[in-house]
Design a protein around this motif. Structure first.
Motif, PDB file in Angstrom:
ATOM      1  N   ALA A  45       0.849  -1.191   0.000  1.00  0.00           N
ATOM      2  CA  ALA A  45       0.000   0.000   0.000  1.00  0.00           C
ATOM      3  C   ALA A  45       0.882   1.237   0.000  1.00  0.00           C
ATOM      4  CB  ALA A  45      -0.902  -0.011   1.229  1.00  0.00           C
ATOM      5  N   ASP A  46       0.258   2.397  -0.116  1.00  0.00           N
ATOM      6  CA  ASP A  46       0.945   3.678  -0.045  1.00  0.00           C
ATOM      7  C   ASP A  46       1.395   3.901   1.399  1.00  0.00           C
ATOM      8  OD1 ASP A  46       1.687   6.336   0.150  1.00  0.00           O
ATOM      9  OD2 ASP A  46       0.065   7.082  -1.096  1.00  0.00           O
ATOM     10  N   LEU A  47       2.693   3.842   1.641  1.00  0.00           N
ATOM     11  CA  LEU A  47       3.188   3.929   3.016  1.00  0.00           C
ATOM     12  C   LEU A  47       2.997   5.306   3.635  1.00  0.00           C
ATOM     13  CD1 LEU A  47       6.393   1.717   2.875  1.00  0.00           C
ATOM     14  CD2 LEU A  47       4.255   1.249   4.061  1.00  0.00           C
ATOM     15  N   CYS A  99      -0.614 -16.857   5.577  1.00  0.00           N
ATOM     16  CA  CYS A  99       0.839 -16.684   5.624  1.00  0.00           C
ATOM     17  C   CYS A  99       1.258 -15.468   4.783  1.00  0.00           C
ATOM     18  CB  CYS A  99       1.545 -17.925   5.065  1.00  0.00           C
ATOM     19  SG  CYS A  99       1.285 -19.434   6.024  1.00  0.00           S
ATOM     20  N   GLY A 100       2.429 -14.935   5.132  1.00  0.00           N
ATOM     21  CA  GLY A 100       3.054 -13.904   4.326  1.00  0.00           C
ATOM     22  C   GLY A 100       2.341 -12.567   4.371  1.00  0.00           C
ATOM     23  N   GLY A 101       2.621 -11.749   3.356  1.00  0.00           N
ATOM     24  CA  GLY A 101       2.073 -10.407   3.269  1.00  0.00           C
ATOM     25  C   GLY A 101       3.161  -9.388   3.013  1.00  0.00           C
ATOM     26  N   ASP A 102       2.841  -8.342   2.260  1.00  0.00           N
ATOM     27  CA  ASP A 102       3.799  -7.276   1.963  1.00  0.00           C
ATOM     28  C   ASP A 102       3.838  -6.218   3.057  1.00  0.00           C
ATOM     29  OD1 ASP A 102       4.329  -8.490  -0.494  1.00  0.00           O
ATOM     30  OD2 ASP A 102       2.793  -7.315  -1.528  1.00  0.00           O
ATOM     31  N   LEU A 103       2.693  -6.002   3.702  1.00  0.00           N
ATOM     32  CA  LEU A 103       2.560  -4.953   4.707  1.00  0.00           C
ATOM     33  C   LEU A 103       1.834  -5.523   5.911  1.00  0.00           C
ATOM     34  CD1 LEU A 103       2.454  -1.871   5.623  1.00  0.00           C
ATOM     35  CD2 LEU A 103       0.227  -1.802   4.465  1.00  0.00           C
ATOM     36  N   ALA A 104       2.342  -5.272   7.115  1.00  0.00           N
ATOM     37  CA  ALA A 104       1.681  -5.691   8.352  1.00  0.00           C
ATOM     38  C   ALA A 104       1.332  -4.462   9.169  1.00  0.00           C
ATOM     39  CB  ALA A 104       2.580  -6.617   9.158  1.00  0.00           C
ATOM     40  N   VAL A 105       0.117  -4.445   9.699  1.00  0.00           N
ATOM     41  CA  VAL A 105      -0.304  -3.384  10.609  1.00  0.00           C
ATOM     42  C   VAL A 105      -0.819  -4.050  11.880  1.00  0.00           C
ATOM     43  CG1 VAL A 105      -1.842  -1.427  10.980  1.00  0.00           C
ATOM     44  CG2 VAL A 105      -0.892  -1.845   8.707  1.00  0.00           C
ATOM     45  N   LEU A 106      -0.100  -3.842  12.970  1.00  0.00           N
ATOM     46  CA  LEU A 106      -0.464  -4.388  14.273  1.00  0.00           C
ATOM     47  C   LEU A 106      -1.049  -3.268  15.115  1.00  0.00           C
ATOM     48  CD1 LEU A 106      -0.428  -6.594  16.506  1.00  0.00           C
ATOM     49  CD2 LEU A 106       1.935  -5.862  17.005  1.00  0.00           C
ATOM     50  N   ILE A 107      -2.328  -3.396  15.480  1.00  0.00           N
ATOM     51  CA  ILE A 107      -3.016  -2.396  16.294  1.00  0.00           C
ATOM     52  C   ILE A 107      -3.337  -3.021  17.639  1.00  0.00           C
ATOM     53  CG2 ILE A 107      -4.966  -0.806  16.432  1.00  0.00           C
ATOM     54  CD1 ILE A 107      -5.285  -1.042  13.429  1.00  0.00           C
ATOM     55  N   CYS A 108      -2.908  -2.368  18.715  1.00  0.00           N
ATOM     56  CA  CYS A 108      -3.150  -2.872  20.062  1.00  0.00           C
ATOM     57  C   CYS A 108      -3.869  -1.815  20.885  1.00  0.00           C
ATOM     58  CB  CYS A 108      -1.831  -3.253  20.744  1.00  0.00           C
ATOM     59  SG  CYS A 108      -0.923  -4.565  19.880  1.00  0.00           S
ATOM     60  N   ALA A 109      -4.751  -2.267  21.779  1.00  0.00           N
ATOM     61  CA  ALA A 109      -5.548  -1.347  22.581  1.00  0.00           C
ATOM     62  C   ALA A 109      -5.930  -2.009  23.890  1.00  0.00           C
ATOM     63  CB  ALA A 109      -6.803  -0.922  21.822  1.00  0.00           C
ATOM     64  N   ASP A 110      -6.219  -1.194  24.894  1.00  0.00           N
ATOM     65  CA  ASP A 110      -6.678  -1.701  26.185  1.00  0.00           C
ATOM     66  C   ASP A 110      -8.182  -1.593  26.357  1.00  0.00           C
ATOM     67  OD1 ASP A 110      -4.708  -2.900  27.680  1.00  0.00           O
ATOM     68  OD2 ASP A 110      -4.000  -1.046  28.595  1.00  0.00           O
ATOM     69  N   PRO A 116      -9.729  -2.041  12.208  1.00  0.00           N
ATOM     70  CA  PRO A 116      -8.588  -1.874  11.297  1.00  0.00           C
ATOM     71  C   PRO A 116      -8.516  -0.455  10.756  1.00  0.00           C
ATOM     72  CG  PRO A 116     -10.370  -3.050  10.210  1.00  0.00           C
ATOM     73  CD  PRO A 116     -10.769  -2.927  11.652  1.00  0.00           C
ATOM     74  N   LEU A 117      -7.325  -0.085  10.298  1.00  0.00           N
ATOM     75  CA  LEU A 117      -7.174   1.193   9.622  1.00  0.00           C
ATOM     76  C   LEU A 117      -7.942   1.171   8.295  1.00  0.00           C
ATOM     77  CD1 LEU A 117      -3.338   1.963  10.001  1.00  0.00           C
ATOM     78  CD2 LEU A 117      -5.216   2.656  11.499  1.00  0.00           C
ATOM     79  N   ALA A 118      -8.475   2.312   7.932  1.00  0.00           N
ATOM     80  CA  ALA A 118      -9.178   2.428   6.644  1.00  0.00           C
ATOM     81  C   ALA A 118      -8.143   2.705   5.557  1.00  0.00           C
ATOM     82  CB  ALA A 118     -10.212   3.547   6.703  1.00  0.00           C
ATOM     83  N   LEU A 119      -7.642   1.631   4.949  1.00  0.00           N
ATOM     84  CA  LEU A 119      -6.583   1.748   3.954  1.00  0.00           C
ATOM     85  C   LEU A 119      -7.085   1.377   2.565  1.00  0.00           C
ATOM     86  CD1 LEU A 119      -3.621   0.022   5.848  1.00  0.00           C
ATOM     87  CD2 LEU A 119      -4.111   2.466   5.696  1.00  0.00           C
ATOM     88  N   GLN A 120      -6.494   1.988   1.557  1.00  0.00           N
ATOM     89  CA  GLN A 120      -6.763   1.626   0.168  1.00  0.00           C
ATOM     90  C   GLN A 120      -5.822   0.476  -0.205  1.00  0.00           C
ATOM     91  OE1 GLN A 120      -9.293   3.061  -1.609  1.00  0.00           O
ATOM     92  NE2 GLN A 120      -9.729   4.073   0.344  1.00  0.00           N
ATOM     93  N   ALA A 121      -6.042  -0.672   0.418  1.00  0.00           N
ATOM     94  CA  ALA A 121      -5.174  -1.826   0.195  1.00  0.00           C
ATOM     95  C   ALA A 121      -5.976  -3.095   0.419  1.00  0.00           C
ATOM     96  CB  ALA A 121      -3.971  -1.782   1.145  1.00  0.00           C
ATOM     97  N   HIS A 122      -5.574  -4.162  -0.269  1.00  0.00           N
ATOM     98  CA  HIS A 122      -6.245  -5.449  -0.141  1.00  0.00           C
ATOM     99  C   HIS A 122      -5.674  -6.210   1.051  1.00  0.00           C
ATOM    100  CE1 HIS A 122      -8.136  -9.238  -1.147  1.00  0.00           C
ATOM    101  NE2 HIS A 122      -6.954  -9.827  -1.124  1.00  0.00           N
ATOM    102  N   ALA A 123      -6.541  -6.620   1.978  1.00  0.00           N
ATOM    103  CA  ALA A 123      -6.108  -7.393   3.146  1.00  0.00           C
ATOM    104  C   ALA A 123      -5.930  -8.855   2.755  1.00  0.00           C
ATOM    105  CB  ALA A 123      -7.123  -7.262   4.267  1.00  0.00           C
ATOM    106  N   ARG A 124      -4.748  -9.395   3.056  1.00  0.00           N
ATOM    107  CA  ARG A 124      -4.465 -10.796   2.752  1.00  0.00           C
ATOM    108  C   ARG A 124      -5.019 -11.710   3.841  1.00  0.00           C
ATOM    109  NH1 ARG A 124      -0.944 -13.739  -0.403  1.00  0.00           N
ATOM    110  NH2 ARG A 124      -0.122 -15.660   0.517  1.00  0.00           N
TER     111      ARG A 124
END
Length: 303
Positions: A45-47, A99-110, A116-124
């Motif tokens: 995605a667009d970084l 498995c795999g992936g080009d981009l990882a987004v790890l979101i953590c919260a209490d 998820p983030l609203a991204l213009q990208a396909h989730a694997r």
């Protein structure tokens, strides 16, 4: 917390700076281990967009967002030195769709499961987890985890032998682990022998209290904590796992997966009594670059 329950290195406090993509290091690594996690792997995605949305998420909703890049995000000339696909391990039962992936987004919260983030990208693929008092196996976890800044410098942060854009960053290994039915069928005493700990107190079988350092020579030779211990495996990593419906979302940060995770996992597959009761159904590795400079985006210097 009562003094008797305080673990070694208690004087250390996790990094409690305000989470931001523009800190020297990304949040969600040595910052406090939050209760809920959502890990999503995308096609590239667009970084700049990812960085901006991650910063807005932390500013508006709190929590942490950690951004990583998989091997396929780079050509051979620009790929970080230690970023290589993980080899196959004995006992794996991998689903390619997990498995795999080009981009990882790890979101953590209490404060609840994050969106998820609203991204213009396909989730694997995407996995959620929760950090409980006890792990998916019913035992206390993390009592022997890395805690001291000098241990992070030695085992977690990239300091040399890599591309300059990775210095100060780290690598994330992801293993989606299912617990086999055979585990629940074991008597409690046998589960304790397999792990090497008392199930009720969390103490090693060679001790009496939760944070007693295990005397490895007094544990069964194939006990999990003996086989995985840095003193016997010569490997230390920072584990930040989460329970899932099927077992465990194993997350671990380290300076070089080739020299840390790969030999450790091969050792566990061969000698660990727990290995026969679990199986990996998903697997991935990502480079986690350091934080972005002001007005720039994560991994700009790498790309």
């Amino acid at each position: 917390m009562p003094i008797a329950q305080r673990g070694p290195g208690w004087t250390y406090r996790p990094d409690d700076t305000t989470p931001s993509v523009h800190n020297p290091r990304q949040p969600g690594i040595v910052t406090p281990h939050l209760r809920h996690a959502l890990l999503t792997a995308y096609e590239m995605a667009d970084l700049r967009e990812v960085t901006e949305r991650a910063e807005a998420r932390m500013r508006e909703a709190g929590g942490t967002v950690t951004i990583g890049l998989g091997p396929g995000a780079f050509d051979d000339a620009h790929r970080p030195t230690a970023l290589r696909p993980l080899p196959a391990f004995a006992g794996d039962d991998l689903d390619p769709a997990r498995c795999g992936g080009d981009l990882a987004v790890l979101i953590c919260a209490d404060d609840g499961p994050p969106e998820p983030l609203a991204l213009q990208a396909h989730a694997r693929w995407s996995r959620r987890g929760i950090r409980g008092d006890r792990g998916a196996l019913g035992f206390r976890e993390g009592t022997l985890n890395l805690k001291r800044p000098r241990d992070f410098d030695r085992h977690v942060w990239v300091r040399r032998d890599d591309r300059s854009g990775m210095i100060g960053g780290t690598y994330l290994v992801v293993r989606d682990i299912a617990v086999n039915p055979s585990w629940a069928e074991l008597p409690e005493r046998e589960q304790e022998r397999v792990i090497g700990r008392d199930k009720r107190t969390g103490a090693p079988l060679s001790g009496t209290r939760l944070y007693d350092p295990p005397i490895l020579e007094r544990l069964p030779p194939d006990a999990h904590i003996r086989v995985a211990a840095p003193r016997t495996s010569s490997v230390a990593i920072l584990r930040r796992g989460y329970d899932t419906d099927e077992g465990l979302l194993f997350l671990a940060f380290m300076a070089d997966p080739r020299r840390q995770f790969v030999p450790l996992q091969r050792r566990l597959a061969k000698h660990d009594a727990l290995h026969r009761h679990t199986r990996a159904t998903g697997s991935a590795v990502f480079a986690i670059p350091p934080g972005a400079a002001p007005n720039s985006f994560i991994a700009q210097s790498l790309l």
